[in-house]
Design a protein around this motif. Structure first.
Motif, PDB file in Angstrom:
ATOM      1  N   ILE A  28     -17.863 -24.274   8.379  1.00  0.00           N
ATOM      2  CA  ILE A  28     -18.201 -22.894   8.013  1.00  0.00           C
ATOM      3  C   ILE A  28     -17.026 -22.224   7.310  1.00  0.00           C
ATOM      4  N   VAL A  29     -17.374 -21.263   6.466  1.00  0.00           N
ATOM      5  CA  VAL A  29     -16.363 -20.449   5.780  1.00  0.00           C
ATOM      6  C   VAL A  29     -16.758 -18.994   5.979  1.00  0.00           C
ATOM      7  N   CYS A  30     -15.817 -18.078   5.740  1.00  0.00           N
ATOM      8  CA  CYS A  30     -16.200 -16.680   5.823  1.00  0.00           C
ATOM      9  C   CYS A  30     -15.702 -15.905   4.613  1.00  0.00           C
ATOM     10  N   VAL A  31     -16.438 -14.855   4.296  1.00  0.00           N
ATOM     11  CA  VAL A  31     -16.138 -14.003   3.150  1.00  0.00           C
ATOM     12  C   VAL A  31     -16.027 -12.572   3.661  1.00  0.00           C
ATOM     13  N   PRO A  32     -14.801 -12.006   3.674  1.00  0.00           N
ATOM     14  CA  PRO A  32     -14.644 -10.645   4.189  1.00  0.00           C
ATOM     15  C   PRO A  32     -14.882  -9.591   3.111  1.00  0.00           C
ATOM     16  N   TYR A  33     -15.507  -8.492   3.525  1.00  0.00           N
ATOM     17  CA  TYR A  33     -15.652  -7.358   2.593  1.00  0.00           C
ATOM     18  C   TYR A  33     -15.691  -6.054   3.383  1.00  0.00           C
ATOM     19  N   PHE A  34     -15.403  -4.963   2.687  1.00  0.00           N
ATOM     20  CA  PHE A  34     -15.418  -3.639   3.319  1.00  0.00           C
ATOM     21  C   PHE A  34     -16.825  -3.056   3.254  1.00  0.00           C
ATOM     22  N   ALA A  35     -17.227  -2.395   4.334  1.00  0.00           N
ATOM     23  CA  ALA A  35     -18.538  -1.730   4.352  1.00  0.00           C
ATOM     24  C   ALA A  35     -18.362  -0.364   4.994  1.00  0.00           C
ATOM     25  N   ASN A  36     -19.033   0.638   4.442  1.00  0.00           N
ATOM     26  CA  ASN A  36     -19.019   1.967   5.066  1.00  0.00           C
ATOM     27  C   ASN A  36     -20.136   2.033   6.093  1.00  0.00           C
ATOM     28  N   VAL A  37     -19.765   2.388   7.309  1.00  0.00           N
ATOM     29  CA  VAL A  37     -20.774   2.482   8.367  1.00  0.00           C
ATOM     30  C   VAL A  37     -20.639   3.846   9.041  1.00  0.00           C
ATOM     31  N   GLU A  38     -21.715   4.286   9.682  1.00  0.00           N
ATOM     32  CA  GLU A  38     -21.670   5.559  10.388  1.00  0.00           C
ATOM     33  C   GLU A  38     -21.674   5.280  11.884  1.00  0.00           C
ATOM     34  N   ILE A  39     -20.678   5.805  12.585  1.00  0.00           N
ATOM     35  CA  ILE A  39     -20.580   5.609  14.040  1.00  0.00           C
ATOM     36  C   ILE A  39     -20.432   6.984  14.688  1.00  0.00           C
ATOM     37  N   ASP A  40     -21.386   7.322  15.544  1.00  0.00           N
ATOM     38  CA  ASP A  40     -21.405   8.634  16.207  1.00  0.00           C
ATOM     39  C   ASP A  40     -21.296   9.766  15.183  1.00  0.00           C
ATOM     40  N   GLY A  41     -22.014   9.618  14.065  1.00  0.00           N
ATOM     41  CA  GLY A  41     -22.055  10.673  13.054  1.00  0.00           C
ATOM     42  C   GLY A  41     -20.845  10.706  12.137  1.00  0.00           C
ATOM     43  N   GLU A  42     -19.862   9.797  12.367  1.00  0.00           N
ATOM     44  CA  GLU A  42     -18.671   9.773  11.507  1.00  0.00           C
ATOM     45  C   GLU A  42     -18.690   8.553  10.605  1.00  0.00           C
ATOM     46  N   SER A  43     -18.202   8.743   9.375  1.00  0.00           N
ATOM     47  CA  SER A  43     -18.134   7.639   8.429  1.00  0.00           C
ATOM     48  C   SER A  43     -16.876   6.816   8.690  1.00  0.00           C
ATOM     49  N   ARG A  44     -17.037   5.517   8.880  1.00  0.00           N
ATOM     50  CA  ARG A  44     -15.900   4.627   9.135  1.00  0.00           C
ATOM     51  C   ARG A  44     -15.953   3.432   8.182  1.00  0.00           C
ATOM     52  N   THR A  45     -14.797   2.859   7.934  1.00  0.00           N
ATOM     53  CA  THR A  45     -14.768   1.640   7.127  1.00  0.00           C
ATOM     54  C   THR A  45     -14.741   0.436   8.057  1.00  0.00           C
ATOM     55  N   ALA A  46     -15.751  -0.385   7.929  1.00  0.00           N
ATOM     56  CA  ALA A  46     -15.820  -1.613   8.732  1.00  0.00           C
ATOM     57  C   ALA A  46     -15.393  -2.796   7.883  1.00  0.00           C
ATOM     58  N   ILE A  47     -14.937  -3.832   8.569  1.00  0.00           N
ATOM     59  CA  ILE A  47     -14.761  -5.129   7.912  1.00  0.00           C
ATOM     60  C   ILE A  47     -15.968  -5.970   8.300  1.00  0.00           C
ATOM     61  N   ARG A  48     -16.620  -6.510   7.306  1.00  0.00           N
ATOM     62  CA  ARG A  48     -17.707  -7.455   7.591  1.00  0.00           C
ATOM     63  C   ARG A  48     -17.304  -8.835   7.103  1.00  0.00           C
ATOM     64  N   LEU A  49     -17.594  -9.820   7.924  1.00  0.00           N
ATOM     65  CA  LEU A  49     -17.352 -11.219   7.560  1.00  0.00           C
ATOM     66  C   LEU A  49     -18.700 -11.902   7.403  1.00  0.00           C
ATOM     67  N   VAL A  50     -18.988 -12.327   6.194  1.00  0.00           N
ATOM     68  CA  VAL A  50     -20.168 -13.175   6.002  1.00  0.00           C
ATOM     69  C   VAL A  50     -19.753 -14.579   6.401  1.00  0.00           C
ATOM     70  N   VAL A  51     -20.384 -15.126   7.422  1.00  0.00           N
ATOM     71  CA  VAL A  51     -20.063 -16.482   7.877  1.00  0.00           C
ATOM     72  C   VAL A  51     -21.219 -17.381   7.445  1.00  0.00           C
ATOM     73  N   LYS A  52     -20.877 -18.462   6.770  1.00  0.00           N
ATOM     74  CA  LYS A  52     -21.945 -19.328   6.244  1.00  0.00           C
ATOM     75  C   LYS A  52     -21.486 -20.771   6.202  1.00  0.00           C
ATOM     76  N   LYS A  53     -22.470 -21.668   6.116  1.00  0.00           N
ATOM     77  CA  LYS A  53     -22.129 -23.072   5.942  1.00  0.00           C
ATOM     78  C   LYS A  53     -21.490 -23.262   4.585  1.00  0.00           C
ATOM     79  N   GLN A  54     -20.522 -24.193   4.543  1.00  0.00           N
ATOM     80  CA  GLN A  54     -19.845 -24.427   3.260  1.00  0.00           C
ATOM     81  C   GLN A  54     -20.746 -25.228   2.335  1.00  0.00           C
TER      82      GLN A  54
END
Lengths: 85, 85
Positions: free
Chosen positions: A59-85
């Motif tokens: 498996i490999v992963c691809v990190p990217y930034f995503a804007n998410v809302e948590i408890d009404g506040e905008s936060r920057t999350a890190i998302r890792l797409v994990v997939k078969k190579q």
């Protein structure tokens, strides 16, 4: 794609088990973390999942930034797409 | 393979520039982090490097645990193999 939300208190072995299960079923999964502690647990989980899956696939992963809302506040999350190579 | 050592104080944009440069020259690079703060900066750096490289290539990363010695003490590092997809 399924999204696993990881916190700083998540156990890497448990998250890794979930990642490995979804990879086997679906071939890919996203892992979301907000904050340094959560991102650390997310990366460790992928490293452990790699070991769990070593007889099945690489498996490999691809990190990217995503804007998410948590408890009404905008936060920057890190998302890792994990997939078969 | 070249190893970039990232700390919790490393600037993701700077590390990303180094990653992008080495990927263009060599095709792959390792990023090493010890501790949650450093791992967070390392993952953010790869996410930024992905943007820097988007017109050239897609990159993926493969995390694994490595034992390293720092100031005579054994520590567990996270290493990210960053490579062209």
């Amino acid at each position: 794609m399924e999204i696993l939300k990881v916190s700083s208190k998540s156990l890497p072995n448990s998250v890794a088990g979930a990642i490995a299960g979804i990879i086997r079923e679906e071939g890919c999964v996203e892992v979301q973390a907000v904050g340094a502690g959560a991102t650390n647990q997310a990366v460790k989980s992928v490293a452990v999942a790699r070991n769990y899956l070593e007889e099945d696939c690489e498996i490999v992963c691809v990190p990217y930034f995503a804007n998410v809302e948590i408890d009404g506040e905008s936060r920057t999350a890190i998302r890792l797409v994990v997939k078969k190579q």
